[in-house]
Design an enzyme around this catalytic site. Structure first.
Site, PDB file in Angstrom:
ATOM      1  N   CYS A 210      -2.616 -55.032  32.887  1.00 25.72           N
ATOM      2  CA  CYS A 210      -1.574 -55.847  32.265  1.00 25.72           C
ATOM      3  C   CYS A 210      -0.632 -56.190  33.414  1.00 25.72           C
ATOM      4  CB  CYS A 210      -0.897 -55.091  31.124  1.00 25.72           C
ATOM      5  SG  CYS A 210      -0.414 -53.394  31.535  1.00 25.72           S
ATOM      6  N   THR A 211       0.670 -56.177  33.219  1.00 18.38           N
ATOM      7  CA  THR A 211       1.561 -56.491  34.329  1.00 18.38           C
ATOM      8  C   THR A 211       1.616 -55.348  35.342  1.00 18.38           C
ATOM      9  OG1 THR A 211       2.908 -57.850  32.855  1.00 18.38           O
ATOM     10  CG2 THR A 211       3.867 -57.260  34.965  1.00 18.38           C
ATOM     11  N   HIS A 212       1.845 -54.128  34.847  1.00 20.54           N
ATOM     12  CA  HIS A 212       1.932 -52.961  35.719  1.00 20.54           C
ATOM     13  C   HIS A 212       0.675 -52.106  35.672  1.00 20.54           C
ATOM     14  CE1 HIS A 212       6.463 -53.492  34.771  1.00 20.54           C
ATOM     15  NE2 HIS A 212       6.164 -54.130  35.890  1.00 20.54           N
ATOM     16  N   GLY A 213      -0.308 -52.506  34.851  1.00 23.11           N
ATOM     17  CA  GLY A 213      -1.531 -51.712  34.726  1.00 23.11           C
ATOM     18  C   GLY A 213      -1.282 -50.360  34.125  1.00 23.11           C
ATOM     19  N   LEU A 214      -0.347 -50.295  33.181  1.00 22.10           N
ATOM     20  CA  LEU A 214       0.087 -48.983  32.709  1.00 22.10           C
ATOM     21  C   LEU A 214       0.163 -48.880  31.190  1.00 22.10           C
ATOM     22  CD1 LEU A 214       1.017 -46.211  33.649  1.00 22.10           C
ATOM     23  CD2 LEU A 214       3.350 -47.105  33.789  1.00 22.10           C
ATOM     24  N   ASN A 215       1.038 -49.618  30.551  1.00 20.74           N
ATOM     25  CA  ASN A 215       1.289 -49.408  29.125  1.00 20.74           C
ATOM     26  C   ASN A 215       0.242 -50.069  28.225  1.00 20.74           C
ATOM     27  OD1 ASN A 215       3.762 -47.751  29.170  1.00 20.74           O
ATOM     28  ND2 ASN A 215       4.643 -49.527  30.208  1.00 20.74           N
ATOM     29  N   ARG A 216       0.168 -51.388  28.236  1.00 21.04           N
ATOM     30  CA  ARG A 216      -0.881 -52.050  27.448  1.00 21.04           C
ATOM     31  C   ARG A 216      -2.259 -51.621  27.930  1.00 21.04           C
ATOM     32  NH1 ARG A 216       1.457 -58.011  28.315  1.00 21.04           N
ATOM     33  NH2 ARG A 216       2.463 -56.872  30.024  1.00 21.04           N
TER      34      ARG A 216
END
Length: 275
Positions: free
Chosen positions: A130-136
């Protein structure tokens, strides 16, 4: 907020390491969104990270990427044409902050299931960001491990966090993963979204100056109609089309063989990953 942040690199993007490690016992690897060259030029406090840097990181670790699942809710960070033609790209628009819908979860499962079915003869990885490769990213990867592979929710979260190098931050995501209901896998074997093949046979040596120019070598590296472009608007393709690769996505999902998932049965990783 600096002026370039609004239309430039994502907020807090530089706070996260570029890529994690392959999740043991799976085909998943997660990373923050790679940026096209024009955005990499704006990076000030960390190393630039674009499609080429992503491929270099994986090559250094002896890994090969086969599919990227892009969960960002925009198309401005990079394009499939920025990727090598050995990699397929799939976009699943996923809004941030909120729990992904059941339809989004199913789309993700279908994409993973199809890739695994078509790549039983290799060990290529599925890159998710995702944007940070973390939450989604963490939510959907863990949701797959829990719903499809039957992994314990706490183990799935711990395994993702340790592999990514950052921990899932959003409490609503964690609560749903750890105590929420499993989502249905019905229809997971059906094909849905069609991946796009990357646009480069190889990156130019002077890629910093080329800005990943799609006209490198005087023409696109793959036929325009296979890159999601309207080939009727272009007079000719100056490069000969490559031969269809082994295991290429079938254009007729109805003719696909029955799913073969036995090669992807999750097994507990060696004890070395435990903290």
């Amino acid at each position: 907020m600096p002026p370039h942040k609004k239309k430039g690199i994502p907020d807090r993007w530089e706070d996260y390491q570029a890529a994690g490690k392959r999740i043991p016992g799976t085909r998943f690897i997660s990373f923050k969104v790679p940026l096209k060259q024009a955005l990499c030029d704006l990076v000030e406090h960390s190393e630039p990270f674009g499609p080429r840097e992503l491929m270099q990181i994986l090559e250094k670790d002896g890994q090969e990427l086969g599919l990227i699942i892009d969960l960002t809710f925009t198309t401005r960070y990079y394009k499939p044409e920025d990727l090598p033609d050995s990699v397929f790209y799939l976009k699943i628009f996923t809004a941030g902050h909120e729990i992904p819908s059941d339809s989004t979860i199913l789309s993700f499962k279908r994409a993973v299931c199809r890739f695994l079915r078509d790549n039983t003869d290799n060990d290529k990885l599925i890159g998710v960001h995702c944007t940070h490769g973390l939450n989604r990213t963490g939510y959907l990867v863990c949701r797959y491990l829990i719903d499809v592979d039957g992994m314990d929710p706490n183990m799935a979260v711990e395994l993702f966090n340790s592999s990514r190098g950052h921990s899932i931050e959003r409490k609503n995501y964690l609560q749903d993963l750890q105590t929420g209901p499993k989502r249905s896998n019905d229809g997971m074997e059906k094909s849905e979204l069609e991946p796009i093949r990357g646009g480069y046979r190889s990156y130019p040596d002077n890629h910093r100056d080329s800005h990943y120019n799609r006209h490198y070598n005087h023409g696109p590296s793959v036929p325009l109609h296979r890159r999601g472009m309207n080939h009727q608007k272009h007079s000719r393709c100056l490069l000969p089309p490559p031969l269809p690769p082994h295991g290429m996505w079938s254009p007729q999902p109805g003719l696909l063989p029955p799913p073969i998932l036995s090669n992807y049965q999750w097994r507990p990783p060696p004890a070395t990953w435990r903290r």
